[in-house]
Design a protein around this motif. Sequence first.
Motif, PDB file in Angstrom:
ATOM      1  N   HIS A 164       0.818  -1.222   0.000  1.00  0.00           N
ATOM      2  CA  HIS A 164       0.000   0.000   0.000  1.00  0.00           C
ATOM      3  C   HIS A 164       0.844   1.262   0.000  1.00  0.00           C
ATOM      4  O   HIS A 164       0.343   2.346  -0.254  1.00  0.00           O
ATOM      5  CB  HIS A 164      -0.939  -0.001   1.208  1.00  0.00           C
ATOM      6  N   HIS A 165       2.083   1.099   0.336  1.00  0.00           N
ATOM      7  CA  HIS A 165       3.002   2.233   0.265  1.00  0.00           C
ATOM      8  C   HIS A 165       3.246   2.603  -1.184  1.00  0.00           C
ATOM      9  O   HIS A 165       3.442   1.729  -2.013  1.00  0.00           O
ATOM     10  CB  HIS A 165       4.369   1.803   0.826  1.00  0.00           C
ATOM     11  N   LEU A 166       3.276   3.927  -1.468  1.00  0.00           N
ATOM     12  CA  LEU A 166       3.848   4.328  -2.748  1.00  0.00           C
ATOM     13  C   LEU A 166       5.345   4.122  -2.610  1.00  0.00           C
ATOM     14  O   LEU A 166       5.940   4.529  -1.619  1.00  0.00           O
ATOM     15  CB  LEU A 166       3.551   5.803  -3.042  1.00  0.00           C
ATOM     16  N   ILE A 167       5.917   3.451  -3.569  1.00  0.00           N
ATOM     17  CA  ILE A 167       7.355   3.218  -3.505  1.00  0.00           C
ATOM     18  C   ILE A 167       8.051   4.065  -4.560  1.00  0.00           C
ATOM     19  O   ILE A 167       7.691   4.012  -5.738  1.00  0.00           O
ATOM     20  CB  ILE A 167       7.694   1.733  -3.764  1.00  0.00           C
TER      21      ILE A 167
ATOM     22  N   PRO B 270      29.999  13.962 -15.039  1.00  0.00           N
ATOM     23  CA  PRO B 270      31.276  14.680 -15.006  1.00  0.00           C
ATOM     24  C   PRO B 270      31.324  15.757 -13.919  1.00  0.00           C
ATOM     25  O   PRO B 270      32.398  16.211 -13.556  1.00  0.00           O
ATOM     26  CB  PRO B 270      31.353  15.318 -16.399  1.00  0.00           C
ATOM     27  N   LEU B 271      30.177  16.186 -13.409  1.00  0.00           N
ATOM     28  CA  LEU B 271      30.169  17.203 -12.350  1.00  0.00           C
ATOM     29  C   LEU B 271      29.964  16.585 -10.972  1.00  0.00           C
ATOM     30  O   LEU B 271      29.624  17.274 -10.022  1.00  0.00           O
ATOM     31  CB  LEU B 271      29.076  18.250 -12.610  1.00  0.00           C
ATOM     32  N   GLY B 272      30.132  15.289 -10.867  1.00  0.00           N
ATOM     33  CA  GLY B 272      29.957  14.619  -9.574  1.00  0.00           C
ATOM     34  C   GLY B 272      28.680  13.817  -9.551  1.00  0.00           C
ATOM     35  O   GLY B 272      27.814  13.971 -10.428  1.00  0.00           O
ATOM     36  N   PRO B 273      28.536  12.924  -8.560  1.00  0.00           N
ATOM     37  CA  PRO B 273      27.373  12.047  -8.543  1.00  0.00           C
ATOM     38  C   PRO B 273      26.066  12.782  -8.280  1.00  0.00           C
ATOM     39  O   PRO B 273      26.031  13.779  -7.574  1.00  0.00           O
ATOM     40  CB  PRO B 273      27.674  11.078  -7.393  1.00  0.00           C
ATOM     41  N   MET B 274      25.001  12.264  -8.899  1.00  0.00           N
ATOM     42  CA  MET B 274      23.660  12.812  -8.680  1.00  0.00           C
ATOM     43  C   MET B 274      22.775  11.683  -8.159  1.00  0.00           C
ATOM     44  O   MET B 274      23.066  10.507  -8.355  1.00  0.00           O
ATOM     45  CB  MET B 274      23.071  13.352  -9.982  1.00  0.00           C
ATOM     46  N   ILE B 275      21.674  12.085  -7.502  1.00  0.00           N
ATOM     47  CA  ILE B 275      20.692  11.091  -7.091  1.00  0.00           C
ATOM     48  C   ILE B 275      19.418  11.339  -7.894  1.00  0.00           C
ATOM     49  O   ILE B 275      19.000  12.484  -8.073  1.00  0.00           O
ATOM     50  CB  ILE B 275      20.438  11.148  -5.563  1.00  0.00           C
ATOM     51  N   ALA B 276      18.834  10.260  -8.411  1.00  0.00           N
ATOM     52  CA  ALA B 276      17.593  10.355  -9.166  1.00  0.00           C
ATOM     53  C   ALA B 276      16.530   9.554  -8.428  1.00  0.00           C
ATOM     54  O   ALA B 276      16.789   8.428  -8.008  1.00  0.00           O
ATOM     55  CB  ALA B 276      17.781   9.806 -10.570  1.00  0.00           C
ATOM     56  N   VAL B 277      15.335  10.147  -8.239  1.00  0.00           N
ATOM     57  CA  VAL B 277      14.246   9.455  -7.555  1.00  0.00           C
ATOM     58  C   VAL B 277      13.028   9.444  -8.467  1.00  0.00           C
ATOM     59  O   VAL B 277      12.656  10.479  -9.025  1.00  0.00           O
ATOM     60  CB  VAL B 277      13.879  10.157  -6.220  1.00  0.00           C
ATOM     61  N   SER B 278      12.395   8.282  -8.633  1.00  0.00           N
ATOM     62  CA  SER B 278      11.231   8.208  -9.516  1.00  0.00           C
ATOM     63  C   SER B 278      10.282   7.097  -9.089  1.00  0.00           C
ATOM     64  O   SER B 278      10.651   6.234  -8.297  1.00  0.00           O
ATOM     65  CB  SER B 278      11.680   7.932 -10.955  1.00  0.00           C
ATOM     66  N   ASP B 279       9.061   7.148  -9.614  1.00  0.00           N
ATOM     67  CA  ASP B 279       8.205   5.960  -9.534  1.00  0.00           C
ATOM     68  C   ASP B 279       8.292   5.277 -10.903  1.00  0.00           C
ATOM     69  O   ASP B 279       9.204   5.570 -11.673  1.00  0.00           O
ATOM     70  CB  ASP B 279       6.764   6.318  -9.130  1.00  0.00           C
ATOM     71  N   GLU B 280       7.346   4.405 -11.234  1.00  0.00           N
ATOM     72  CA  GLU B 280       7.476   3.666 -12.495  1.00  0.00           C
ATOM     73  C   GLU B 280       7.142   4.543 -13.704  1.00  0.00           C
ATOM     74  O   GLU B 280       7.446   4.197 -14.838  1.00  0.00           O
ATOM     75  CB  GLU B 280       6.598   2.415 -12.494  1.00  0.00           C
TER      76      GLU B 280
ATOM     77  N   ALA C 131       5.614   8.429   0.580  1.00  0.00           N
ATOM     78  CA  ALA C 131       6.243   7.274  -0.059  1.00  0.00           C
ATOM     79  C   ALA C 131       7.414   6.769   0.760  1.00  0.00           C
ATOM     80  O   ALA C 131       7.970   7.489   1.564  1.00  0.00           O
ATOM     81  CB  ALA C 131       6.724   7.659  -1.452  1.00  0.00           C
ATOM     82  N   ALA C 132       7.761   5.530   0.531  1.00  0.00           N
ATOM     83  CA  ALA C 132       9.028   5.015   1.010  1.00  0.00           C
ATOM     84  C   ALA C 132       9.985   5.077  -0.166  1.00  0.00           C
ATOM     85  O   ALA C 132       9.588   4.865  -1.307  1.00  0.00           O
ATOM     86  CB  ALA C 132       8.865   3.587   1.484  1.00  0.00           C
ATOM     87  N   ILE C 133      11.213   5.415   0.118  1.00  0.00           N
ATOM     88  CA  ILE C 133      12.197   5.509  -0.952  1.00  0.00           C
ATOM     89  C   ILE C 133      13.206   4.378  -0.792  1.00  0.00           C
ATOM     90  O   ILE C 133      13.827   4.254   0.259  1.00  0.00           O
ATOM     91  CB  ILE C 133      12.909   6.870  -0.915  1.00  0.00           C
ATOM     92  N   ILE C 134      13.313   3.558  -1.805  1.00  0.00           N
ATOM     93  CA  ILE C 134      14.256   2.437  -1.726  1.00  0.00           C
ATOM     94  C   ILE C 134      15.210   2.478  -2.915  1.00  0.00           C
ATOM     95  O   ILE C 134      14.904   3.083  -3.931  1.00  0.00           O
ATOM     96  CB  ILE C 134      13.531   1.070  -1.692  1.00  0.00           C
ATOM     97  N   PRO C 135      16.348   1.854  -2.774  1.00  0.00           N
ATOM     98  CA  PRO C 135      17.266   1.826  -3.906  1.00  0.00           C
ATOM     99  C   PRO C 135      16.666   1.022  -5.046  1.00  0.00           C
ATOM    100  O   PRO C 135      15.981   0.034  -4.806  1.00  0.00           O
ATOM    101  CB  PRO C 135      18.490   1.085  -3.360  1.00  0.00           C
TER     102      PRO C 135
END
Length: 353
Positions: free
Chosen positions: A180-183, A192-202, A229-233
């Motif tokens: 039931h959680h939105l994941i 090239p400018l360093g690591p980024m984090i991307a978060v998305s649903d489907e 939502a819960a955020i998972i890798p």
Amino acid sequence: MLTKEQKYEFYQALIDKNKDYEGVFFAGIKTTGVFCRPTCSARKPKLENCEFFKTAQEALLASFRPCKRCRPLSPPGQVSKLIQTLIEAIEENPSKRWKDSDFTKLSVDSSTARRQFKKRFGMTFVAYARARRMGLAFKQIRDGETVIDAQLNTGYESSSGFRDAFSKIMGAAPTQFNKHHLILKASWLDTPLGPMIAVSDEEALYLLEFIDRRGLEREMEKLRLKTKAAIIPGRTEPIASIEAELKAYFEGSLTTFKTPLHLLGSHFQKLVWKELMNIPYGQTRNYAEQARAIGRQTAYRAVANANGANQLAIIIPCHRIINSNGDLGGYGGGIIRKKWLIAHEKHYKPTSE
Ligand SMILES: [Zn+2]
């Protein structure tokens, strides 16, 4: 990101314990999880187990902890007792969020701690603790789901630092999800400018930020609260899409992003963000012009705030907004990146325009 040549150069310096490289790089050792200065006396790892960083903060954000032997955060021979106490306190509980009252408990004056840390490492104690804490949570995003599974199977429970950091920042411990959680899924993208984090649903992308962006932890919290939502890798179609598009963008062959976006903001914020996306690649605009473009001539301060609240770096190009006097103005990801992005786009701007 380092080139292959730099990697070999740094590795050779690490093997040679070359003093000339002190402060030039730090080496993260994947097998032990620590990061070292080039001259560390510990046995040297194989090349494939090394990762190199130009600053200690980058090493912390990549989840490495400081080596106890070479003490990469202290200039040789001059470790203050206070700094040593604080670093040890963090290592006892790396996922803790520090408050001024905690310093009192350690009999440390918070302003002294701030000053000493800043002077030695160029970052405050709170920034250090934050980088360490975020690094713990990012480790999982970076390594992907398989690591979580592995850790759940093999003593993840006992390694409470990971678990705590992850659940505090991402919302729930990995075992507590139900359908039931939105994941939302989060991935680590190297650029090239360093690591980024991307978060998305489907379906769409919710967030794209440089991982050392100031306020990122708060942003993640807001995202979590707004979406419940819960955020998972993990990876999704939109993440695969933005990864490919970013690669093309940094190569200079992409000027418009097509990955579907989920904009989380007020009506006004969305208006400002959409107008930002109308600024052509390779061009800049000032706040007043931006305010005029959305028909709110006098609201340029509100426009500036909405720009600052943008959670989709590069895609919603708030880096194309500069001050009216020609100065670059602020940027959440740091002024050096803003300058780089503007120059990059000017260089690759289609000539037909
Ligand atoms: Zn070391």
